[in-house]
Structures are given as structure tokens and as C-alpha cells.
Design a protein around this motif. Structure first.
Motif, PDB file in Angstrom:
ATOM      1  N   ASP A 181     -10.844  -3.511   5.548  1.00 42.42           N
ATOM      2  CA  ASP A 181     -10.412  -2.903   4.187  1.00 42.42           C
ATOM      3  C   ASP A 181     -10.231  -4.081   3.509  1.00 42.42           C
ATOM      4  N   GLU A 182     -10.217  -4.350   2.485  1.00 43.68           N
ATOM      5  CA  GLU A 182     -10.032  -5.249   1.094  1.00 43.68           C
ATOM      6  C   GLU A 182      -9.191  -4.630   0.516  1.00 43.68           C
ATOM      7  N   TYR A 183      -7.972  -5.201  -0.016  1.00 43.13           N
ATOM      8  CA  TYR A 183      -6.780  -4.845  -0.557  1.00 43.13           C
ATOM      9  C   TYR A 183      -6.709  -4.855  -2.446  1.00 43.13           C
ATOM     10  N   VAL A 184      -6.887  -4.061  -3.150  1.00 43.58           N
ATOM     11  CA  VAL A 184      -7.276  -3.947  -4.608  1.00 43.58           C
ATOM     12  C   VAL A 184      -5.507  -3.014  -5.184  1.00 43.58           C
ATOM     13  N   LEU A 185      -5.483  -3.861  -5.854  1.00 43.71           N
ATOM     14  CA  LEU A 185      -4.584  -2.937  -7.422  1.00 43.71           C
ATOM     15  C   LEU A 185      -4.722  -1.857  -7.868  1.00 43.71           C
ATOM     16  N   THR A 186      -4.190  -0.865  -7.264  1.00 44.36           N
ATOM     17  CA  THR A 186      -3.197   0.734  -8.478  1.00 44.36           C
ATOM     18  C   THR A 186      -3.424   0.251  -9.722  1.00 44.36           C
ATOM     19  N   PRO A 187      -3.128   1.219 -10.773  1.00 42.73           N
ATOM     20  CA  PRO A 187      -3.134   1.743 -11.485  1.00 42.73           C
ATOM     21  C   PRO A 187      -1.189   1.693 -12.385  1.00 42.73           C
ATOM     22  N   SER A 188      -0.668   1.854 -10.338  1.00 46.91           N
ATOM     23  CA  SER A 188       0.449   1.291 -10.911  1.00 46.91           C
ATOM     24  C   SER A 188       0.943  -0.703 -10.781  1.00 46.91           C
ATOM     25  N   GLY A 189      -0.097  -1.187  -9.630  1.00 46.38           N
ATOM     26  CA  GLY A 189       0.115  -2.025  -9.522  1.00 46.38           C
ATOM     27  C   GLY A 189      -0.728  -3.369 -10.913  1.00 46.38           C
ATOM     28  N   VAL A 190      -1.235  -2.945 -11.356  1.00 48.51           N
ATOM     29  CA  VAL A 190      -1.755  -2.886 -13.305  1.00 48.51           C
ATOM     30  C   VAL A 190      -0.076  -3.090 -13.062  1.00 48.51           C
ATOM     31  N   ASP A 191       0.231  -1.748 -13.833  1.00 50.22           N
ATOM     32  CA  ASP A 191       1.255  -1.003 -14.531  1.00 50.22           C
ATOM     33  C   ASP A 191       2.876  -2.245 -14.075  1.00 50.22           C
ATOM     34  N   PHE A 192       2.119  -3.438 -13.150  1.00 48.51           N
ATOM     35  CA  PHE A 192       3.683  -3.562 -12.643  1.00 48.51           C
ATOM     36  C   PHE A 192       3.539  -5.370 -13.373  1.00 48.51           C
ATOM     37  N   MET A 193       2.479  -5.962 -13.744  1.00 51.18           N
ATOM     38  CA  MET A 193       1.827  -7.059 -13.824  1.00 51.18           C
ATOM     39  C   MET A 193       3.106  -7.439 -14.966  1.00 51.18           C
TER      40      MET A 193
ATOM     41  N   VAL B  42       0.895  -0.746  -0.037  1.00 51.76           N
ATOM     42  CA  VAL B  42      -0.037  -0.388   0.306  1.00 51.76           C
ATOM     43  C   VAL B  42       1.238   1.297   0.107  1.00 51.76           C
ATOM     44  N   GLU B  43       1.926   1.302   0.912  1.00 52.97           N
ATOM     45  CA  GLU B  43       2.994   2.469   0.671  1.00 52.97           C
ATOM     46  C   GLU B  43       3.322   2.705  -0.442  1.00 52.97           C
ATOM     47  N   ALA B  44       3.919   1.528  -1.284  1.00 56.49           N
ATOM     48  CA  ALA B  44       4.895   1.613  -2.113  1.00 56.49           C
ATOM     49  C   ALA B  44       3.638   2.333  -3.659  1.00 56.49           C
ATOM     50  N   GLY B  45       2.383   2.237  -3.309  1.00 52.17           N
ATOM     51  CA  GLY B  45       1.344   2.438  -4.047  1.00 52.17           C
ATOM     52  C   GLY B  45       0.864   1.641  -5.229  1.00 52.17           C
ATOM     53  N   LEU B  46       1.366  -0.448  -4.704  1.00 54.42           N
ATOM     54  CA  LEU B  46       0.924  -0.923  -5.723  1.00 54.42           C
ATOM     55  C   LEU B  46      -0.283  -1.623  -5.473  1.00 54.42           C
ATOM     56  N   LEU B  47      -0.903  -1.599  -4.155  1.00 51.57           N
ATOM     57  CA  LEU B  47      -2.387  -1.523  -3.415  1.00 51.57           C
ATOM     58  C   LEU B  47      -2.847  -0.483  -2.807  1.00 51.57           C
ATOM     59  N   THR B  48      -4.007  -0.889  -3.028  1.00 47.23           N
ATOM     60  CA  THR B  48      -5.232   0.569  -2.026  1.00 47.23           C
ATOM     61  C   THR B  48      -5.982   0.183  -1.054  1.00 47.23           C
ATOM     62  N   LYS B  49      -5.704   0.354  -0.068  1.00 48.42           N
ATOM     63  CA  LYS B  49      -7.321  -0.629   0.719  1.00 48.42           C
ATOM     64  C   LYS B  49      -8.519   0.644   0.508  1.00 48.42           C
ATOM     65  N   ARG B  50      -9.897  -0.385   0.169  1.00 42.91           N
ATOM     66  CA  ARG B  50     -11.086  -0.254  -0.018  1.00 42.91           C
ATOM     67  C   ARG B  50     -11.893  -0.624   1.377  1.00 42.91           C
ATOM     68  N   PRO B  51     -12.562  -0.029   1.620  1.00 41.24           N
ATOM     69  CA  PRO B  51     -13.322  -0.559   3.459  1.00 41.24           C
ATOM     70  C   PRO B  51     -14.172  -1.566   2.870  1.00 41.24           C
ATOM     71  N   TYR B  52     -14.773  -2.334   3.371  1.00 44.61           N
ATOM     72  CA  TYR B  52     -16.224  -2.944   2.595  1.00 44.61           C
ATOM     73  C   TYR B  52     -16.497  -3.193   4.730  1.00 44.61           C
ATOM     74  N   ARG B  53     -18.516  -4.260   4.255  1.00 45.40           N
ATOM     75  CA  ARG B  53     -18.497  -4.061   5.988  1.00 45.40           C
ATOM     76  C   ARG B  53     -19.377  -5.415   5.486  1.00 45.40           C
ATOM     77  N   GLU B  54     -19.251  -6.322   5.965  1.00 40.68           N
ATOM     78  CA  GLU B  54     -19.961  -7.462   5.857  1.00 40.68           C
ATOM     79  C   GLU B  54     -21.323  -7.645   6.855  1.00 40.68           C
ATOM     80  N   PRO B  55     -22.289  -7.911   6.506  1.00 37.30           N
ATOM     81  CA  PRO B  55     -23.676  -7.552   7.117  1.00 37.30           C
ATOM     82  C   PRO B  55     -23.129  -8.658   8.496  1.00 37.30           C
ATOM     83  N   GLY B  56     -23.890  -7.614   9.965  1.00 38.18           N
ATOM     84  CA  GLY B  56     -23.675  -7.907  11.207  1.00 38.18           C
ATOM     85  C   GLY B  56     -22.351  -8.270  11.026  1.00 38.18           C
ATOM     86  N   GLN B  57     -21.333  -7.543  10.816  1.00 41.70           N
ATOM     87  CA  GLN B  57     -19.803  -7.560  11.010  1.00 41.70           C
ATOM     88  C   GLN B  57     -19.011  -6.179  11.388  1.00 41.70           C
ATOM     89  N   ARG B  58     -18.133  -6.134  11.616  1.00 44.54           N
ATOM     90  CA  ARG B  58     -16.943  -4.603  11.279  1.00 44.54           C
ATOM     91  C   ARG B  58     -16.938  -3.955  10.518  1.00 44.54           C
TER      92      ARG B  58
END
Length: 155
Positions: free
Chosen positions: A89-101, A70-86
Motif C-alpha cells: 500500500d501507498e498512502y495518499v491524501l484524501t480531500p479531507s487531508g488536502v483541506d488540512f493543508m 487513515v482512520e482519521a480520513g486524512l490519508l487513504t491507502k492505495r495498493p501498488y505493486r513493483e515488478p517482481g514484488q508483493r
């Protein structure tokens, strides 16, 4: 062999230490677990526990690697919430991460050919043919490594 051009041709007149893109990239993703987390992200994994399980590392190591990516900019955190849960964060590729493919796919291809020729292959979904990673110039020509150069350019 790659040809060093211009002032780079005199190997004794300069040092790549601290300036080489390979060195700098390895500083960001130079661990096995970081590369495997990126592999999993390309396969669609987004949840912390799934990364830990699929990469086969401890939760502490997963936490450290995800934070670094995340700090390197390859992934970013995205919040999510399952019903009844706290909220989590989930982790998804950034455009920089996709460029690393292509780096990851090059490692896949090399490892398959030279370490363990598994039945796994990259394929083109459009036609089914085997796919490869290659170097092309800005004009679209495939560049064999014998014709590859490295030079300093002005910004």
C-alpha cells in the motif's frame, strides 16, 4: 483577541471540553510525527519506507501514525505493486487531508517567523511572490484577528 458571541460570551455558562474543534483536531493529529507525515504527504511522499526515513521515526511509529491518519480520513491507502514484488500500500491524501493543508502551512509560517527564520519561504508559483496563510470571510474580505468572532450556528 477573538470575540466569543451569543451564548459563548458567558465563559462560565458553557464548557468547550469535548466539543472544541481545536481539541478534536489535536486528538486526530496531535503528535509531531503525524504532522510531519502530513507534511511529507503534501510534498508527494507516498511510500511507507520513505515516510519513516524522511520523518526520522521507527517503522513501528510510522505504522501507527499512518494507521491513525487513515482512520482519521486524512490519508487513504492505495495498493501498488513493483515488478517482481508483493503487493503493498501507498498512502495518499484524501480531500479531507488536502483541506488540512492550511493548518500545516500556518505552522510552517509561524515556525519560520518565531522559531527559526530559515531561508525557506512559501511562494506563489504564478508570480513568484511570497505567499502567506490568512483568514478570509465568505465575502472574500481578509479578517484580522481583532475582527474574528466565534458563535454557535444552527445546522
Amino acid at each position: 483577541m477573538t470575540v466569543l458571541q451569543g451564548r459563548l460570551a458567558d465563559r462560565d455558562a458553557w464548557s468547550a471540553v469535548g466539543q472544541c474543534p481545536i481539541e478534536l483536531t489535536m486528538g486526530l493529529v496531535g503528535t509531531k510525527s503525524a504532522m510531519l507525515i502530513l507534511r511529507e504527504a503534501y510534498y508527494g511522499t507516498t511510500r511507507f519506507d520513505d515516510f519513516a526515513r524522511r520523518v526520522g521515526i521507527t517503522k513501528a511509529a510510522t505504522s501507527a501514525r499512518l494507521a491513525e491518519l487513515v482512520e482519521a480520513g486524512l490519508l487513504t491507502k492505495r495498493p501498488y505493486r513493483e515488478p517482481g514484488q508483493r503487493s503493498r500500500d501507498e498512502y495518499v491524501l484524501t480531500p479531507s487531508g488536502v483541506d488540512f493543508m492550511p493548518v500545516v502551512w500556518s505552522m510552517f509560517e509561524w515556525g519560520r517567523k518565531h522559531v527559526n527564520d530559515t531561508r525557506l519561504r512559501m511562494t506563489h508559483l504564478g508570480c513568484g511572490a511570497e505567499a502567506t496563510v490568512e483568514v478570509r470571510c465568505a465575502e472574500g474580505h481578509e479578517v484580522p484577528f481583532s475582527e474574528l468572532g466565534v458563535k454557535v450556528v444552527r445546522r
